[in-house]
Design a protein around this motif. Structure first.
Motif, PDB file in Angstrom:
ATOM      1  N   SER A  46       0.812  -1.232   0.000  1.00  0.00           N
ATOM      2  CA  SER A  46       0.000   0.000   0.000  1.00  0.00           C
ATOM      3  C   SER A  46       0.839   1.273   0.000  1.00  0.00           C
ATOM      4  O   SER A  46       0.302   2.358  -0.234  1.00  0.00           O
ATOM      5  N   SER A 253      -6.183   7.756   2.882  1.00  0.00           N
ATOM      6  CA  SER A 253      -6.936   8.190   1.697  1.00  0.00           C
ATOM      7  C   SER A 253      -6.390   9.480   1.120  1.00  0.00           C
ATOM      8  O   SER A 253      -6.532   9.746  -0.072  1.00  0.00           O
ATOM      9  N   LYS A 257      -1.921   6.426  -2.980  1.00  0.00           N
ATOM     10  CA  LYS A 257      -2.658   6.193  -4.217  1.00  0.00           C
ATOM     11  C   LYS A 257      -3.632   5.047  -4.018  1.00  0.00           C
ATOM     12  O   LYS A 257      -3.317   4.059  -3.366  1.00  0.00           O
ATOM     13  N   ARG A 258      -4.798   5.169  -4.588  1.00  0.00           N
ATOM     14  CA  ARG A 258      -5.804   4.126  -4.483  1.00  0.00           C
ATOM     15  C   ARG A 258      -5.415   2.943  -5.356  1.00  0.00           C
ATOM     16  O   ARG A 258      -4.910   3.108  -6.454  1.00  0.00           O
TER      17      ARG A 258
END
Length: 259
Positions: A46, A253, A257-258
């Motif tokens: 992540s 969030s 980056k998603r």
């Protein structure tokens, strides 16, 4: 203008603290060229950051850690010496940045800007023993003992410590452990912290002192209304950020980056 790197050293299991601390840093308006995270172990998948100035550098645990019984991860803080910038600001992952850190370094051109550790104000602190240790390692007698959770190095001074600091960690851990034990009679010995100030004294780095507002010790119950860097201490971190309206999800969030 001098280049400025902000440096963290942490393991993957401290991801929550790191993400929240970096979120607060990016929101604070602090001026910097790069954030470097020395990750001791494989970075979590992540850790893909929106801000291109964030750089993750994977490292193994330093060999000096194997000689220490307590606090052995902290030896890895010596990775901060690898930062290439003129000015390097080191932050523990359990810090919250509430105002621009620029205001700290703009007041001084000293090699080191740091705050005295709370230990030196305790009744059991032995200034004479501290001076004896400094003389034994060839350092400057009377050099201060600093907390290592928030440090500003200028003029490339951190690079002078790249060998001296780990060598002194080894000395305290192997050759003269009695000093580390006596200077920290309860809890973690913080050998890495002792050795850092000793190394600074060996190189006779010029220094300026941070105030309680510059680097606030939450575990001492200090008022943080005007703090720049608020040092929460690990066990209190996640509970404290909830009281400030912060959360790991909010920080993640905003800066990751998603998928």
């Amino acid at each position: 203008m001098p280049s400025t790197n902000i440096v963290y050293v942490c393991s993957p299991d401290w991801s929550d603290q790191l993400i929240v601390s970096m979120y607060s840093l990016l929101k604070s308006g602090t001026t910097f060229d790069k954030i470097i995270v020395y990750c001791v172990g494989s970075p979590p998948p992540s850790w893909i950051f929106v801000d291109p100035r964030v750089e993750i550098r994977e490292r193994e645990s330093r060999p000096e850690a194997e000689i220490l019984v307590e606090g052995k991860f902290y030896v890895n803080k010596a990775y901060l010496c690898l930062s290439e910038s003129d000015r390097t600001v080191f932050l523990d992952a359990d810090t919250i940045i509430r105002k621009p850190i620029d205001s700290i370094w703009r007041r001084s051109d000293s090699d080191v800007i740091a705050r005295l550790t709370a230990r030196v104000f305790e009744p059991t602190w032995s200034a004479s023993l501290w001076n004896d240790v400094q003389k034994k390692v060839g350092g400057r007698e009377g050099y201060p003992y600093f907390n290592s959770g928030c440090l500003v190095f200028q003029n490339g001074a951190h690079r002078k410590l790249e060998k001296t600091w780990p060598d002194l960690i080894s000395s305290l851990g192997r050759g003269i452990p009695v000093f580390a034990n006596a200077l920290h009679e309860k809890g973690t010995r913080l050998t890495e912290q002792l050795a850092l100030s000793l190394a600074m004294g060996v190189h006779n780095l010029s220094y300026s002192l941070m105030s309680p507002n510059d680097h606030t010790y939450l575990w001492c119950g200090e008022d943080y209304a005007n703090s720049i860097v608020l040092h929460t201490s690990g066990p209190r971190f996640l509970g404290f950020i909830r009281s400030m309206g912060l959360s790991v999800d909010l920080a993640s969030s905003a800066i990751l980056k998603r998928a």
